[in-house]
Design an enzyme around this catalytic site. Sequence first.
Site: not given
Length: 331
Positions: A12, A32, A140, A191, A244, A256, A281
Amino acid sequence: MSRAAVLGAGSWGTAFAKLLADAGSDVTIWARRAQVAAIIRSTGTNPDYLPGIRLPEQVTATDDAAKAISGADLVVLAVPSQTLRGNLAEWAGFLEPDATLVSLMKGIELGTTRRMSEVIMETGAVPADRVAVVSGPNLAPEIAAEQPAATVVACVDLARATLVQRAITTPYFRPYTNDDVIGAELGGAVKNVIALAYGMATAMGLGHNTRAMLITRGLAETARLGVALGADPLTFAGLAGMGDLVASCSSPSARNRTFGEHLGRGETLEQAQAATRQTAEGVKSCLSIRDLARAHGVEMPITEQVELVCHEGVSPRVAMAALMARSPKPE
């Protein structure tokens, strides 16, 4: 032409960098891992997260956060929600005095039950009117492929929301503004938990009635929590709520839902994590959302059952039976 920093080189974050560049900004992605940044710079692609997508020439990358943030009008935060506080504590000193901070994260912080905008304000020492939240049905890979999509840009300062709206408006992406930050963030966070339940039901072979029930009752418990926290109930009928939720539940590529499918097939949390290799998440946020709901006296039965499956070893079939055994009540 504005300058933007996108902190996070996942799918994303990378797609959002493309959006910003397509809308006219110069964009620096912070990764990172130095190797990821080097690949983006040398090839104009991020094959680990968006294979086959060519990034605009206005997008570059670095593993130096100070270099990415310096001079940026927009600072987009696209790291896993549970890492935000630690990361932003290191980055806050690099922020320009009037930079707009844009949150792409959809989670509730463990321990504090803070929404992401609250973590940004606390850790970055910035006022609410400088923090915008982007939330909606934003898978994404589809956006990176320039398939038509829409989103909500929420900020208590509608002028700031409009600034972000203009920075990401393209022929294939249509953002709407809203001042309901609480509703937008809760819709995005909860969600993920409902999508885990939807994935479990799908893997268990349960049909469209069951899955429709999870979406609609999931939206109901999201709205109950939102109203208790001061959100506008209408937000949950829009892109940041129903939109969403439907995208995350119905798309086989939604992380998810995919994670939930692994759990629904009887895999452990560790096995599901190893198989998906991306952050779901909802697995962590179900704990903080449950705590937030209990603190405000809000019933969230789907969220509670997902937490039992993810963290207490309850079978998805037992969890579904528990949902169906609840006492009858008015809708």
